[in-house]
Design an enzyme around this catalytic site. Structure first.
Site, PDB file in Angstrom:
ATOM      1  N   ARG A 122       3.247  -5.840   5.871  1.00 24.36           N
ATOM      2  CA  ARG A 122       2.085  -5.381   5.097  1.00 24.36           C
ATOM      3  C   ARG A 122       2.441  -5.361   3.614  1.00 24.36           C
ATOM      4  O   ARG A 122       3.586  -5.579   3.220  1.00 24.36           O
ATOM      5  CB  ARG A 122       1.647  -3.981   5.549  1.00 24.36           C
ATOM      6  CG  ARG A 122       2.719  -2.904   5.367  1.00 24.36           C
ATOM      7  CD  ARG A 122       2.214  -1.533   5.822  1.00 24.36           C
ATOM      8  NE  ARG A 122       1.969  -1.533   7.254  1.00 24.36           N
ATOM      9  CZ  ARG A 122       2.866  -1.188   8.172  1.00 24.36           C
ATOM     10  NH1 ARG A 122       4.089  -0.821   7.788  1.00 24.36           N
ATOM     11  NH2 ARG A 122       2.584  -1.207   9.440  1.00 24.36           N
ATOM     12  N   TYR A 146      15.871   8.720  -4.769  1.00 24.84           N
ATOM     13  CA  TYR A 146      15.140   7.457  -4.639  1.00 24.84           C
ATOM     14  C   TYR A 146      15.472   6.520  -5.793  1.00 24.84           C
ATOM     15  O   TYR A 146      15.714   5.322  -5.591  1.00 24.84           O
ATOM     16  CB  TYR A 146      13.639   7.734  -4.593  1.00 24.84           C
ATOM     17  CG  TYR A 146      12.783   6.484  -4.557  1.00 24.84           C
ATOM     18  CD1 TYR A 146      12.678   5.732  -3.397  1.00 24.84           C
ATOM     19  CD2 TYR A 146      12.082   6.058  -5.691  1.00 24.84           C
ATOM     20  CE1 TYR A 146      11.888   4.588  -3.358  1.00 24.84           C
ATOM     21  CE2 TYR A 146      11.296   4.922  -5.659  1.00 24.84           C
ATOM     22  CZ  TYR A 146      11.209   4.183  -4.495  1.00 24.84           C
ATOM     23  OH  TYR A 146      10.442   3.051  -4.458  1.00 24.84           O
ATOM     24  N   ASP A 184      15.042  -3.527  12.618  1.00 28.27           N
ATOM     25  CA  ASP A 184      15.221  -2.400  11.697  1.00 28.27           C
ATOM     26  C   ASP A 184      16.239  -2.798  10.633  1.00 28.27           C
ATOM     27  O   ASP A 184      17.373  -3.171  10.958  1.00 28.27           O
ATOM     28  CB  ASP A 184      15.705  -1.174  12.475  1.00 28.27           C
ATOM     29  CG  ASP A 184      15.704   0.101  11.649  1.00 28.27           C
ATOM     30  OD1 ASP A 184      15.746   0.020  10.405  1.00 28.27           O
ATOM     31  OD2 ASP A 184      15.673   1.192  12.252  1.00 28.27           O
TER      32      ASP A 184
END
Length: 278
Positions: free
Chosen positions: A22, A169, A76
């Site tokens: 996506r 992050y 994964d």
């Protein structure tokens, strides 16, 4: 949008794209397929997700509908063995690899002291370790290509302290950039570049982890990143490597200056700046 990007150099090439079920990854994969690239798609989503649209097989169908060849591989990114096997499978099916696109990423802007170790392991495992595993597996094949490109969806290194609030992050995204730019220094035959948008892009991450529908309405479509990626990947590897560039700057250099068609909301002019962009 002026169709000014020449993708002739991509026809017949082979690519491996992570996070291709996506969003930006799917858009890049479809654009590559439409340009004549054989595309291996790697992501976890083989079956429909209860909240998120898109699967690897949906992306594969879009590529095939555009006249391209797709090889969906479910796996994964945190499983290095699975990543290596997927890259080997793609190279065997396509007779080698010319392009590796590191797009897959996990987002969480929670600061240190609040972010759980479990969530840190997730973002570090996908962003940092996953990129390392993918690049490590792809490089032996890229070294054998006469049009070798490594492209990572990660930001320029902006050291303004305000971006350090989401330090865990930020460390993983900057790490993706550093690894890629490092490859530009150590792999003379492989073009290694990073790409990042100036505005937010309409993805599931923006919808669910950042600003919801109001931010989506102030975002651009993933296709703007895909078109900039095509422009980079079509360049001669000897002439373009070691860059961390903005999507809009890449398109401007290609003569694409009307970006209105990329707006999620037609006529929108008030776009949300992406993170790491001043």
């Amino acid at each position: 949008m002026e169709p000014a990007i020449n993708t002739q150099a991509l026809n017949g090439r082979a690519a491996f794209v992570t996070g291709a079920s996506r969003g930006i990854g799917a858009a890049i994969a479809v654009a590559l397929g439409a340009a004549g690239v054989k595309v291996a798609l790697f992501a976890k989503t083989g079956e429909p997700h209860p909240k998120l649209p898109g699967t690897l097989y949906d992306t594969a169908k879009l590529i095939e509908d555009a006249g391209g060849q797709a090889l969906p591989i479910v796996g994964d990114l945190r499983d290095a063995e699975a990543v290596g096997e997927a890259v080997d499978t793609a190279a065997a099916a396509f007779g080698g690899l010319d392009i590796c696109v590191n797009n897959a990423s996990a987002l969480d802007l929670t600061g240190i002291g609040e972010l759980s170790l479990k969530k840190f392991d997730l973002i570090a495992g996908v962003n940092l370790r996953g990129t390392f595993a993918t690049v490590s597996a792809a490089l032996p094949y890229l070294r054998g290509s006469d049009h070798a490109h490594l492209l990572t969806v990660s930001p320029p290194l902006n050291t303004d302290p305000k971006w350090f609030a989401g330090g865990p992050y930020t460390a993983t995204k900057y790490g993706m950039t550093i690894m890629t730019l490092g490859a530009a220094e150590t792999e003379p035959g492989v073009a290694a570049n990073c790409l990042w948008p100036k505005t937010t892009i309409a993805t599931a991450a923006v919808a669910f982890a950042l600003g919801g529908q109001p931010m989506i309405d102030r975002s651009r479509k993933p296709e703007i990143v895909a078109d900039a990626a095509l422009a980079i990947l079509a360049k001669d590897p000897k002439d373009y490597t070691g860059n961390a560039v903005m999507v809009e700057d890449v398109l401007a250099a290609e003569g694409v200056t009307d970006l209105s068609g990329y707006a999620v909301v037609p006529g929108q002019e008030d776009f949300q700046p992406d993170i790491y962009v001043d």
